[in-house]
Design a protein around this motif. Structure first.
Motif, mmCIF file in Angstrom:
data_model
loop_
_atom_site.group_PDB
_atom_site.id
_atom_site.type_symbol
_atom_site.label_atom_id
_atom_site.label_comp_id
_atom_site.label_asym_id
_atom_site.label_seq_id
_atom_site.Cartn_x
_atom_site.Cartn_y
_atom_site.Cartn_z
ATOM 1 N N ALA A 1 -5.951 4.702 6.904
ATOM 2 C CA ALA A 1 -5.624 4.888 5.486
ATOM 3 C C ALA A 1 -6.871 5.321 4.710
ATOM 4 C CB ALA A 1 -5.030 3.616 4.889
ATOM 5 N N LEU A 2 -8.035 4.772 5.052
ATOM 6 C CA LEU A 2 -9.276 5.185 4.397
ATOM 7 C C LEU A 2 -9.550 6.655 4.688
ATOM 8 C CD1 LEU A 2 -11.800 4.618 2.732
ATOM 9 C CD2 LEU A 2 -12.890 3.778 4.846
ATOM 10 N N GLU B 1 2.107 12.135 -0.440
ATOM 11 C CA GLU B 1 0.786 11.861 0.133
ATOM 12 C C GLU B 1 0.368 12.970 1.093
ATOM 13 O OE1 GLU B 1 -1.641 9.475 -0.400
ATOM 14 O OE2 GLU B 1 -0.425 9.007 -2.152
ATOM 15 N N HIS C 1 -7.379 8.922 5.356
ATOM 16 C CA HIS C 1 -6.396 9.663 4.563
ATOM 17 C C HIS C 1 -6.852 9.789 3.109
ATOM 18 C CE1 HIS C 1 -2.514 10.928 2.910
ATOM 19 N NE2 HIS C 1 -2.769 10.052 1.959
ATOM 20 N N HIS C 2 -7.294 8.685 2.521
ATOM 21 C CA HIS C 2 -7.657 8.686 1.105
ATOM 22 C C HIS C 2 -8.927 9.482 0.828
ATOM 23 C CE1 HIS C 2 -4.309 6.239 0.076
ATOM 24 N NE2 HIS C 2 -4.713 5.227 0.829
ATOM 25 N N ASP D 1 -7.569 15.599 -4.685
ATOM 26 C CA ASP D 1 -7.455 15.338 -6.119
ATOM 27 C C ASP D 1 -8.741 15.680 -6.884
ATOM 28 O OD1 ASP D 1 -4.906 14.369 -5.613
ATOM 29 O OD2 ASP D 1 -5.489 12.254 -5.754
ATOM 30 N N ALA E 1 -7.266 12.965 0.867
ATOM 31 C CA ALA E 1 -6.255 13.163 -0.182
ATOM 32 C C ALA E 1 -6.838 12.985 -1.577
ATOM 33 C CB ALA E 1 -5.081 12.205 0.029
ATOM 34 N N PHE E 2 -7.551 11.890 -1.794
ATOM 35 C CA PHE E 2 -8.107 11.633 -3.125
ATOM 36 C C PHE E 2 -9.402 12.405 -3.337
ATOM 37 C CE2 PHE E 2 -10.893 9.128 -5.953
ATOM 38 C CZ PHE E 2 -10.178 9.272 -7.122
ATOM 39 N N ALA F 1 0.843 -1.193 0.000
ATOM 40 C CA ALA F 1 0.000 0.000 0.000
ATOM 41 C C ALA F 1 0.879 1.243 0.000
ATOM 42 C CB ALA F 1 -0.893 -0.012 1.238
ATOM 43 N N ILE G 1 1.051 6.503 3.452
ATOM 44 C CA ILE G 1 0.251 7.717 3.620
ATOM 45 C C ILE G 1 1.026 8.833 4.317
ATOM 46 C CG2 ILE G 1 -1.939 6.488 3.526
ATOM 47 C CD1 ILE G 1 -2.139 6.803 6.573
ATOM 48 N N ARG H 1 -0.939 15.970 -0.891
ATOM 49 C CA ARG H 1 -2.315 15.706 -1.339
ATOM 50 C C ARG H 1 -3.289 15.844 -0.174
ATOM 51 N NH1 ARG H 1 -2.848 10.295 -2.799
ATOM 52 N NH2 ARG H 1 -4.817 10.746 -3.833
ATOM 53 N N TYR H 2 -2.900 15.307 0.975
ATOM 54 C CA TYR H 2 -3.759 15.356 2.154
ATOM 55 C C TYR H 2 -3.983 16.801 2.604
ATOM 56 C CZ TYR H 2 -5.642 14.215 6.751
ATOM 57 O OH TYR H 2 -6.454 14.127 7.845
#
Length: 140
Positions: free
Chosen positions: A43-44, A11, A46-47, A55, A50-51, A3, A6, A14-15
């Motif tokens: 991690a979820l 990362e 974070h995403h 993004d 970040a995503f 993975a 993060i 992005r975060y």
């Protein structure tokens, strides 16, 4: 396959970008969501930031109101997303959508997603509008 880290500098950039966008539109409920995930799925969390916000929401081309209209329509069509729909109804109000525009979005979605899903969305909207003292909804 491992993975992504993060905590890597990329990362974290992005975060941080995502946090800025999230804080601008959210109205303060995001930290609770992130804290709720911290012990089981950091991690979820974070995403999502970040995503989802670093993004996707930060892309040019749509303003925050337009993004929220799309999000409300998609969550209505998916169904079973009522907790997320509640967050996004609040966010929609935060970025300047009116209750009338939100209700019209769900009414429009009924033709594509069906009446049960539109009714579920309206039920959540009524809850949020009641909390914010926005009932009855008036034509703008």
């Amino acid at each position: 396959m491992t993975a992504p880290d993060i905590n890597s500098p990329d990362e974290q950039i992005r975060y941080q970008r995502g946090l800025e966008v999230l804080n601008a539109v959210d109205g303060g409920s995001a930290p609770a969501v992130m804290e709720n995930l911290a012990d089981i799925a950091p991690a979820l969390a974070h995403h999502i930031v970040a995503f989802g916000f670093g993004d996707i929401y930060s892309r040019p081309g749509l303003d925050p109101k337009q993004r929220q209209l799309v999000t409300l329509g998609i969550l209505t069509a998916l169904g079973g997303c009522e907790p997320q729909l509640e967050v996004h109804i609040r966010t929609s109000l935060n970025v300047g959508l009116t209750p009338t525009e939100i209700v019209e979005t769900f009414t429009h979605a009924a033709g594509y997603a069906g009446f049960p899903r539109a009714l579920n969305a309206i039920t959540i909207a009524k809850k949020v509008f009641t909390e914010r003292n926005l009932l009855p909804v008036k034509d703008d």
